[in-house]
Design an enzyme around this catalytic site. Structure first.
Site, PDB file in Angstrom:
ATOM      1  N   SER D 264      40.703  26.366  33.826  1.00 15.38           N
ATOM      2  CA  SER D 264      39.851  25.544  34.187  1.00 15.38           C
ATOM      3  C   SER D 264      39.718  24.563  33.223  1.00 15.38           C
ATOM      4  O   SER D 264      39.772  24.941  32.009  1.00 15.38           O
ATOM      5  CB  SER D 264      38.506  26.563  34.362  1.00 15.38           C
ATOM      6  OG  SER D 264      37.322  25.581  34.196  1.00 15.38           O
ATOM      7  N   LYS D 270      39.240  30.530  29.948  1.00 12.90           N
ATOM      8  CA  LYS D 270      39.860  31.078  31.477  1.00 12.90           C
ATOM      9  C   LYS D 270      41.091  31.467  31.738  1.00 12.90           C
ATOM     10  O   LYS D 270      42.010  30.529  31.422  1.00 12.90           O
ATOM     11  CB  LYS D 270      39.004  30.091  32.395  1.00 12.90           C
ATOM     12  CG  LYS D 270      37.602  30.430  32.925  1.00 12.90           C
ATOM     13  CD  LYS D 270      37.819  31.535  33.677  1.00 12.90           C
ATOM     14  CE  LYS D 270      36.350  31.554  34.433  1.00 12.90           C
ATOM     15  NZ  LYS D 270      36.037  32.801  35.471  1.00 12.90           N
ATOM     16  N   ASN D 272      41.980  33.205  34.824  1.00 11.42           N
ATOM     17  CA  ASN D 272      41.554  34.020  36.039  1.00 11.42           C
ATOM     18  C   ASN D 272      42.804  34.836  36.682  1.00 11.42           C
ATOM     19  O   ASN D 272      43.920  34.195  36.879  1.00 11.42           O
ATOM     20  CB  ASN D 272      41.204  32.947  37.186  1.00 11.42           C
ATOM     21  CG  ASN D 272      39.774  32.473  36.847  1.00 11.42           C
ATOM     22  OD1 ASN D 272      38.942  33.211  36.436  1.00 11.42           O
ATOM     23  ND2 ASN D 272      39.576  31.214  37.183  1.00 11.42           N
ATOM     24  N   ARG D 303      48.308  43.679  83.729  1.00 11.74           N
ATOM     25  CA  ARG D 303      48.455  42.563  82.841  1.00 11.74           C
ATOM     26  C   ARG D 303      47.025  42.090  82.652  1.00 11.74           C
ATOM     27  O   ARG D 303      46.321  41.732  83.571  1.00 11.74           O
ATOM     28  CB  ARG D 303      49.292  41.603  83.085  1.00 11.74           C
ATOM     29  CG  ARG D 303      49.487  40.372  82.130  1.00 11.74           C
ATOM     30  CD  ARG D 303      50.390  39.234  82.305  1.00 11.74           C
ATOM     31  NE  ARG D 303      51.598  39.803  82.850  1.00 11.74           N
ATOM     32  CZ  ARG D 303      52.648  39.520  83.626  1.00 11.74           C
ATOM     33  NH1 ARG D 303      52.549  38.076  84.148  1.00 11.74           N
ATOM     34  NH2 ARG D 303      53.666  39.907  84.098  1.00 11.74           N
TER      35      ARG D 303
END
Lengths: 441, 441, 441, 441
Positions: D264, D270, D272, D303
């Site tokens: 980020s 960060k 992640n 069907r």
């Protein structure tokens, strides 16, 4: 309503308690046999496990404890005299008892489903043979397509049911398994006796011994759940066909009539296919439970918070509804009454247009396919426009008459002569079912 | 386990019978008031409807009849003396009684859910106020992002719960409705008195009067079911946060401890968040029922075969599990213990790197954003590499020190000073809840 | 196949990018208006947002970044000259852009669904009026019950569709909302300007301003998803009725024929209801997506890992399939051909037994209900056994003849005279639709 | 985002067209070999099937025709010179081509999933061996339970993955099947050559030959769909564990870092776990598709109308998302970095209370279990109250010290000495995987 007393008995809370007690008794015996706990203690524990326990009291406490195994073990210890009480649940964790008990319940549940599927199969076999030559409309998208026989329809149901029998047996063999790992899956409290105890315990319970504990890897449960859901959906397929065939305008089958069955005081003509209805409702409910288990496969670490516990309700719900779907389909099939006259009358509804392909192929032998197609299309248009039959239009068409005698035309338009491999397909379905029930190929 | 005694009482089979009897009594009274049946007959019928009926006998017969209303009406007629028996269930069809009874049950069920949601809301309000300034890590993708306060977290829960209160009230107002149409939805047996009787009947039952019967148009039921499923899932959101915050490594909240709650005999350190666990399990089970109803919206003609009947089990299942999810979340919230010290300690885990954005913005005021970004990034790299804090790295960086005094640096790195609009957002959530509970803006 | 080009255009990845750019442009303008960023920067940003971006490149990078907003913002910064680039995405987080863009897409999608629902409603209105007196069998559990009119059936469809119009409008008003909270939902980077920017941003985008950010409280999304799923399922209800009415044996309606539509080269009689088929398939697919969102309501903390991101695919999938379900139902309805003769002929299939209730009520006026019931039941048995009609049996029965003249008997057995409140119910459905489309009560 | 280019290539509309053309070519060859159509015609047809077809044009027409096979066959006929065109699609129905093509796609899709599962398994094997003795907390309900090793955790993942490999291979062997039945499942147009052609066709395509056509009995498809859903859910289990272990407060694993991955711009700290995130999102989407197919098992007659066609979108959706879930889990695993120091530090968080059971058992050897339990409980209370460690409390307790030397106390409290059968369980998982990949037991 959408279940059966037999399956309810297997999956009632009290039955879960009994199966957990069976686990505790077997555990004590296995540990005694492995030399982990005293034999005398095991005997006392096993005896206490045969006593009655108040399941509603246990479940009331379970909400607080987080599992029914904790209050059960606590109570069980109070029933075992002296030091033997210390050996209750030795080295095990709540999940070992709960999962193994659920496996025992599922084993019993699968056997129940299998018994009903076998009856459905037997009834399909009868119908396939009895109606091998009973002409019926084959329907696609709810429109008439080509002729089939009711025997072939029953044979396709039979093939479907046979595959479900095989699938449930297979999942029973492959996915049922003992759960035994202790608090974090290492069997730490048993020192190095863990694998030996596990093997003895599996043998005691008659459950397959897995390589590893599987507390948080729920693919086994998911595989059973999926197979049961598919079996329930397969039963619903048959029930759906019955409901459609029983429509007032179709009228080709009816469920057995009985006093109080499917009627209406105000509507004396009503004969609702209530067995099919219940199978359809139960089938929807059963397949609806499958995603609850599948969507919870991503358990947390060594034991889930929520995803595992949801199984405690989902598994009984699933088996109850699946047993309902299958049992009501069985019931519908057992009493099923076929009406060959209506089948034949419906077949004739479209004025023989269904036989256009057959006429084309017969004509093509004389004049080639392209030409035959064009001519038969004209005859069909003629029949549709005039509101008559294709037979009439064919006899009226000079090009057809030039190529085919009246008898040959009629033979080409005879639905009974245009059934292809229906007979052999019926034979195959019958043979596969016979193999499945162990009566040879 | 994943339900509550209160909701069980509303949705038990016996309760469904009682609600159908309430329908039959109200119907008789409405028809008497409309001059359709004799007043004396209505009184006899209403009196008989107050008697006890054996619900298990009725349900046993229902499987055969196809609906519980048929045996119930039959039994009810035997309880009504003389010709009045003829006027039992006059002009109605089974589905009128079953659907209207289900609506009465759902009304009671919604009220129960609302009561618990209000308690959760009240507790969220307390926490939002009490912890308005309690610093906590905001976490995205389970990673620390920026500081928030625990009060803001509670306020977001509160806003969620407030919206559920509004949604359940709205669906209660808009989707509950009388069912009354007779055998095919025309009210034929009532001649032209149908609408008048319907209006009186709706008033008797306190159910909204719909424009038309809706036997096979189940959007009303689907809307209620979806709203309840969303409410259950919303409760599970709170329970999930609690479970995550209660992790051993996080330790920011704990559920109330009580003897026998969430423990383990072998693991004395264990304090499982069992309320959250039950809410999570029940939430999964509840949302799992929603598609059973939604996927069955395509009912056949004037009354479905299977899709309608599945609701008889699905609706009770849904409400039971949803009530469980909400009640256990309420219980978890009521006993929730927050640990502000742990919250603060966790916030500091990443050495203040979380404050990089704040530092950048403060520095940017002096030297422009691009330059500030570059410098702070270097400081962050420095902090990460050296294993120190951003604070240390900032104080060590000559470019930062040149632009900001030590006090200004520290202020820029203070999480408590970087909470943006948290306070105003908390106020808004509190105000919206107060409006919802009728205590003004 | 099961979608429409119009909805595909709204929910294509490129459209999502365009909507995120609309968010970024609006954000810049709002922040400039609030004095947070320079006006000149906002103008440059807004201009860059009008440029073309390569959505497949962005999505390729998104898999690595974890969100499409990160590469988009990075690219956008490269398109903005000078320091203004620093103000791109100022104070926002990826989720703000992604969620707000999704809301804009859903707003457009809801409008598209509404447009088609209005057309279906208009066509139902026509049919309800045109066939107000066209007799048809009312069918319950796929069995004839009592007479209705095709106009009443269309009116019930209309009422269903009108409610969907209302429901989608309501969810559009109540659940669409701006998302704007910054990295952890505090709008920290905006100091105390957050609420002011949020209000301006909401106005720029024409999205309602929520009290709080709702990054991890997804009830709004769930409510929209549920409403759309219910609307799709409601369309499927109509399509299902069409498919059932179009069965070869029923033949009461047919879809419009067109070259290449619903035919089969080999089966010249085939006229498959392919619009209904596609609506049914799309309806199944649409309602199947609903639980993906509902079962993921329990997001983690301030932003979920998995449950949120799944929405990025689930929402487009849902809208595409729902639009398909509704558009194909519209198409089926627009070309629908009704066959009143077949409706009447089918009504007579059960030899008038459907009228037993009417005859009973008429006879009861003369001899009391209990006696009338017994006599009519005998006549019904007689008709069924002899294969004749109830009319014949009634005229043959001396007790009936003694009480009623031949003309009175025939009138009692006339389906057209036993329609109860059908007419008034049709009027109500028409009126409610007129209100919904704003053409008065 | 939640898929892979490889699976997209298999399930793109153009690929479906190519697989249908492969069916048509194989059909022509099989019919030529069976003497049903001229060999020269078959060669022309097979050659035309290798040409390019415009899949978007075919799908545009398919919406009208009701199936993509009708326009494809029409176009194919225009590409085949002379009378040979008449033999295109001879004796087959659209569903034969569509279902068989889908089976070919699923075969390729299953192989792709298997390849990735094998890589995950290999990586799990490495981790299981490398971290065989790396101590880690076993966690139940997200709370510390007992010590495990990270190697055991990896071994349990490995056992799960090994079972998925076996399950996908098994369903590949058992449920893939040729579809070939003609317009109503009788192979009528082929006279008595049907079974011979079917056998040759199955051999041409390398698909197992079923006993009967299965146009409306979809258990085969459901079994594949369920197995794929379970495999996706199993991958999500691993991804979930990674996401939980990667939490800021836990920090025991991290995904590989790479430029642009999981970061980020505003939050430099960060990292992640975006691979796990994508696997979790894709896993949710994949398991969400399973009920679409399962709930549609009750096909109509020969069907279905809707239930079959929904598979055309559901199967590609499922495989795409499942491949995404498995591929992103593979990616997460390939780059996974474990932090044994953090694992050990976390293990010590609860001050050794996790070892209470071990201490109890050791003490019990000296003084009996009941007495040992009481004493250790007191020591635990002491440790909790004083905020110290169990080790300290044990050394401080005179009764413990009387029974055990300091060294024995410390050994009893050593997590590395209380791992039970972890080692053997790891060996078993490794062995089972080796068998699965064919490298012996």
């Amino acid at each position: 309503m959408f279940t059966t007393p037999e399956i309810d008995a297997i999956f009632a809370p009290a039955a879960h308690i009994r199966h957990m007690l069976a686990f505790e008794a077997a555990l004590a015996r296995a540990e005694a046999a492995a030399g982990v706990i005293p034999v005398a203690a095991a005997e006392l524990i096993a005896a206490a496990c045969r006593e009655d326990f108040d399941s509603s009291a246990i479940y009331a406490e379970a909400a607080m404890a987080g599992t029914p195994a904790i209050p059960l073990v606590r109570l069980l210890r109070t029933r075992v005299a002296g030091d033997a009480a210390d050996y209750v649940h030795w080295g095990a964790t709540s999940q070992d008892a709960i999962d193994s008990a659920a496996m025992l319940q599922m084993r019993a549940g699968l056997n129940l489903l299998l018994a009903d599927l076998l009856v459905i199969g037997a009834r399909c076999s009868e119908l396939a043979q009895e109606h091998r030559r009973t002409l019926q409309s084959g329907r696609t998208l709810l429109q008439h397509a080509l002729p089939i026989t009711f025997g072939l329809k029953a044979a396709r149901w039979l093939a479907l049911v046979t595959r479900q029998i095989q699938a449930l047996r297979q999942v029973s063999d492959q996915s049922l398994a003992l759960q035994f790992g202790g608090a974090a899956g290492t069997l730490a409290a048993l020192g190095d006796a863990g694998p030996r105890v596990a093997a003895l315990l599996a043998a005691e319970l008659g459950l397959p011994l897995p390589d590893l504990p599987w507390h948080a890897e729920r693919d086994r449960v998911a595989a059973i759940v999926a197979a049961v859901g598919i079996a329930a959906g397969s039963a619903a397929k048959i029930a759906h066909d019955i409901a459609l065939l029983a429509q007032t305008e179709v009228g080709e089958v009816a469920e057995a009539s009985a006093p109080g069955k499917g009627g209406s005081s105000a509507l004396p003509h009503k004969r609702n296919p209530v067995d099919a209805m219940q199978a359809l409702a139960a089938g929807r409910l059963a397949t609806g439970v499958v995603p609850v288990v599948l969507s919870a496969l991503a358990h947390e670490h060594e034991r889930a918070i929520g995803g595992w516990q949801a199984e405690w309700a989902a598994i009984p719900d699933l088996f109850r509804y699946a047993a309902g779907a299958i049992a009501y389909t069985r019931q519908a099939m057992q009493g099923l009454q076929a009406d060959p006259q209506r089948m034949r009358a419906n077949l004739d509804l479209s004025g023989g247009l269904m036989m256009a392909e057959a006429l084309t192929l017969a004509l093509a032998e004389q004049i080639g396919l392209s030409e035959a197609r064009r001519i038969v299309e004209t005859a069909c248009d003629q029949a549709r426009t005039a509101g008559g039959s294709l037979q009439q239009a064919a006899h009226d068409d000079p090009r057809i008459r030039a190529a085919m005698s009246p008898e040959v035309i009629d033979r080409a338009l005879d639905p009974a002569a245009y059934l292809g491999s229906a007979d052999r397909l019926i034979d195959r379905a019958l043979a596969a079912y016979r193999v499945a029930v162990g009566r040879g190929a």
